[in-house]
Design an enzyme around this catalytic site. Structure first.
Site, mmCIF file in Angstrom:
data_model
loop_
_atom_site.group_PDB
_atom_site.id
_atom_site.type_symbol
_atom_site.label_atom_id
_atom_site.label_comp_id
_atom_site.label_asym_id
_atom_site.label_seq_id
_atom_site.Cartn_x
_atom_site.Cartn_y
_atom_site.Cartn_z
ATOM 1 N N THR A 244 19.165 42.384 13.351
ATOM 2 C CA THR A 244 17.869 42.791 12.800
ATOM 3 C C THR A 244 17.231 43.872 13.660
ATOM 4 O O THR A 244 16.644 44.834 13.142
ATOM 5 C CB THR A 244 16.939 41.566 12.713
ATOM 6 N N GLU A 460 31.942 13.762 39.617
ATOM 7 C CA GLU A 460 31.802 15.216 39.757
ATOM 8 C C GLU A 460 32.658 15.742 40.914
ATOM 9 O O GLU A 460 33.153 16.874 40.847
ATOM 10 C CB GLU A 460 30.330 15.578 39.970
ATOM 11 N N HIS A 463 36.142 16.557 39.619
ATOM 12 C CA HIS A 463 36.216 17.854 38.947
ATOM 13 C C HIS A 463 36.224 18.994 39.967
ATOM 14 O O HIS A 463 37.009 19.947 39.855
ATOM 15 C CB HIS A 463 35.011 18.027 38.002
#
Length: 684
Positions: A244, A460, A463
């Site tokens: 737009t 965590e 990971h």
């Protein structure tokens, strides 16, 4: 003598349409006056005296207080024009203080058809205080003028409405009232002029549409060589990429009228209104030529014909047919150019996309790192930015962000700097705003037990170690056990550069990283939680895409199984069946499980090998709550943090409550992350 332009002659001959329907207003005013006149004419003969109920009237009759004489008659009134029936008279309320009688008038509503005999029996042998027999005198009100007007009033109203609708149909050309008029809004360029300087990150798209600007400025340049400008341009791109804004910039550069309308504005509850608005929109464009007409979200009316469910007439198809006829019927030499935008080009009707209607498709893609930096600088001009703010660093750390998301980062950074009472926006505020936009806001007020914090820390840490150990992974950005967004903890990574393709070795390492949280929980606690829900979903999607879409399975080969990952168009795709057999489906499931099982075993072997690092990272997370990638690398290299972060500040205590908030029973989904840079976390 110079020849006049035939187009100018045609425009001069066209009579301007009235902008205001004075005849309709006068007709409505006359109708209102007639109704008011009839109402006031019908006001006579009503119950003007204070009404009393029938029980009170009966009590006065029994007590011989009701008067019935020549001076004070007793009437039985019937007024059919007002549909009223009542007894009207007066009664003696006793003597006043000066000795004179207190005579009061009254009315009592009755129903003559049902109470005639009861009233006659009540008044039989009854007398007034003076000894006169109570006698009802019939009285009939007749208002012929009011009756005539009340009879003719519905006819007059119907005739007036018919004339008004007929006048409106002549004025608008179609549709009752103003339903057939287009809802396209003209942009005022003098008040809000947007140019290509305000558009960044889509240089190729700007080059594609620059021809439109040149044509609108100098049409003869193209007509001299016999070339024709495209009748329509379809802008295709993800939400927030600036379709737009680019259309407004075209109008701003060419300095021509710009009409903006949404695809949903054509659809109405009345049949034929959408097609009427399409015709009116193109007529407005021809009157203001040269001009641009921008249709946003054209897929609302431009979907495939013949795919409606239910078999009934589809109003949207009629609107689309009108648009097809209008786009094929007007000439580009008139200077009317149609620009449409959509993020679902796969559902558009082929007749809409053929040359002669939308001649050119312009893809407005997500910006690269250079484009993101340009977009950030455009939006940074509107806020007070610190000289030390590094927009290049933010651009490199926002792969896959659209222009709207980058603008949101600048806005969130400005709000954050204002909350901190800073004089300017710096890099820390920009990074915090980026993390908030991508991964959600920190929820430090969420009450977690020590057991849950420890479980999240090991999850965590699993990971984080795998991201550092594996070769084909993106650099680790941050690890935190502070709840952020929907997750209790997050491991975030960011690529060093934009990626458009992914190697098989990288995808296999991503599967191993996804398994790290569940494996770390199993190694440390001998038990697992539901915290790996998002990891499992992410790993399954990657493994299934490797097998079904990317041809990375040695057993199934380079064959696509399924219809790809495009969005489903229900009416078109409902009857489709899968393009592989049941035996192949079983092999696909086996291959997907094989990829995930191999990743799980590899993650387990690596974490057992680095068990001491797993404990060190988990304990550091419990102490500091958030660790950067540099802190994780220090632990992996030396076994401890050389430059520890600042100790976390306790959160602001919430208002006193009667009872602590309970955790929801059902776990919420965490962010699935993504390949270009993402997050793996424990769901809240």
């Amino acid at each position: 003598m110079l020849d006049e332009d035939p187009n100018a002659q045609r425009n001069n001959r066209r009579a301007p349409e009235p902008q205001f329907n004075w005849k309709g207003v006068v007709l409505l005013g006359a109708s209102a006056l007639i109704i008011a006149w009839a109402f006031f004419l019908n006001q006579g003969g009503g119950m003007s005296d204070p009404p009393i109920d029938y029980m009170k009237f009966k009590e006065l009759v029994v007590q011989n207080k009701v008067l019935s004489s020549t001076k004070n008659p007793l009437y039985l009134v019937e007024n059919p024009s007002k549909r009223e029936q009542y007894i009207q008279g007066s009664y003696d309320n006793g003597a006043k203080a000066d000795g004179k009688p207190d005579i009061r008038e009254f009315t009592t509503p009755v129903n003559i058809a049902y109470q005639k005999e009861e009233i006659a029996e009540l008044l039989k042998d009854k007398k007034d205080p003076d000894g006169n027999a109570l006698t009802l005198t019939p009285r009939y009100f007749s208002d012929p003028t009011g009756m005539i007007f009340m009879t003719l009033l519905p006819i007059l109203i119907l005739v007036g409405l018919f004339l008004l609708i007929r006048q409106q149909m002549k004025m608008a050309g179609r549709g009752a009232m103003s339903f057939g008029k287009s809802r396209a809004k003209m942009l005022n360029q003098d008040r809000n002029k947007i140019t290509f300087k305000d558009v960044a990150g889509c240089d190729e798209a700007k080059e594609e549409v620059w021809e439109l600007v040149e044509f609108l400025k100098d049409p003869k340049k193209f007509q001299r060589l016999g070339g024709k400008i495209p009748k329509g341009i379809l802008m295709v791109g993800s939400p927030g990429t600036g379709k737009t804004l680019l259309a407004k910039a075209i109008a701003g550069e060419a300095d021509v009228p710009f009409f903006s309308i949404s695809g949903s504005d054509f659809v109405e509850m009345f049949v034929g209104v959408g097609a009427s608005r399409v015709r009116d929109m193109f007529e407005q464009g021809k009157k203001n030529a040269p001009c641009l007409i921008f249709i946003d979200e054209i897929d609302a009316v431009g979907r495939h014909r013949g795919h409606g469910m239910g078999g009934g007439h589809d109003e949207r198809e009629q609107t689309l047919n009108a648009m097809l006829v209008e786009m094929d019927g007007f000439d580009t030499q008139e200077g009317v150019i149609i620009i449409a935008a959509t993020n679902r080009p796969d559902v558009l009707d082929p007749a809409l996309l053929r040359p002669g209607r939308f001649d050119r498709q312009v893809t407005v893609s997500l910006p690269d790192v250079k484009g993101r930096e340009e977009i950030l600088r455009v939006h940074a001009k509107r806020v007070k930015m610190s000289e030390a703010a590094d927009l290049n660093k933010i651009a490199r750390g926002t792969p896959g962000f659209s222009g709207a998301e980058l603008a949101n980062i600048i806005n969130e950074a400005a709000l954050l700097a204002a909350r901190r009472n800073l004089k300017a926006i710096g890099t820390p505020e920009l990074e915090e705003a980026r993390d908030k936009v991508r991964w959600g806001r920190e929820r430090r007020s969420l009450a977690l037990s020590e057991k849950e914090k420890e479980n999240t820390a090991y999850h965590e840490a699993g990971h984080a170690i795998l991201i550092e150990v594996l070769e084909h992974t993106d650099p680790l950005h941050k690890v935190t056990i502070i709840p952020r967004g929907p997750s209790l903890g997050s491991t975030m990574w960011l690529p060093e550069e934009d990626k458009f393709t992914h190697r098989k070795s990288e995808l296999l390492d991503d599967l191993v990283v996804a398994m790290g949280g569940r494996v770390a929980e199993e190694i440390q606690f001998g038990d697992v939680t539901n915290g790996a829900m998002g990891d499992i979903r992410q790993a399954t999607n990657i493994a299934r895409s490797m097998v079904c879409a990317w041809g990375m399975s040695d057993k199934l080969g380079m064959v696509e199984y399924g219809e790809g990952e495009s969005a489903v168009f229900l009416a078109r795709d409902l009857g489709r069946s899968r393009n592989y057999s049941g035996a192949t489906a079983q092999k696909i499931d086996e291959e997907v499980k094989l990829f995930i099982d191999e990743a799980y075993n590899k993650a387990r072997a690596l974490l057992l090998q680095h068990k001491d690092k797993l404990d060190a990272i988990a304990h550091a997370l419990l102490e500091y709550e958030t660790l950067d990638g540099s802190h994780i690398r220090e632990i992996m290299e030396t076994g401890r943090i050389q430059n520890p972060p600042q100790s976390p500040k306790p959160p602001t205590p919430p208002p006193v409550q009667n009872a602590p908030a309970e955790r929801p029973v059902n776990s919420q989904e965490d962010d699935d992350g993504g390949l270009p840079g993402g997050v793996i976390g424990v769901p809240a």
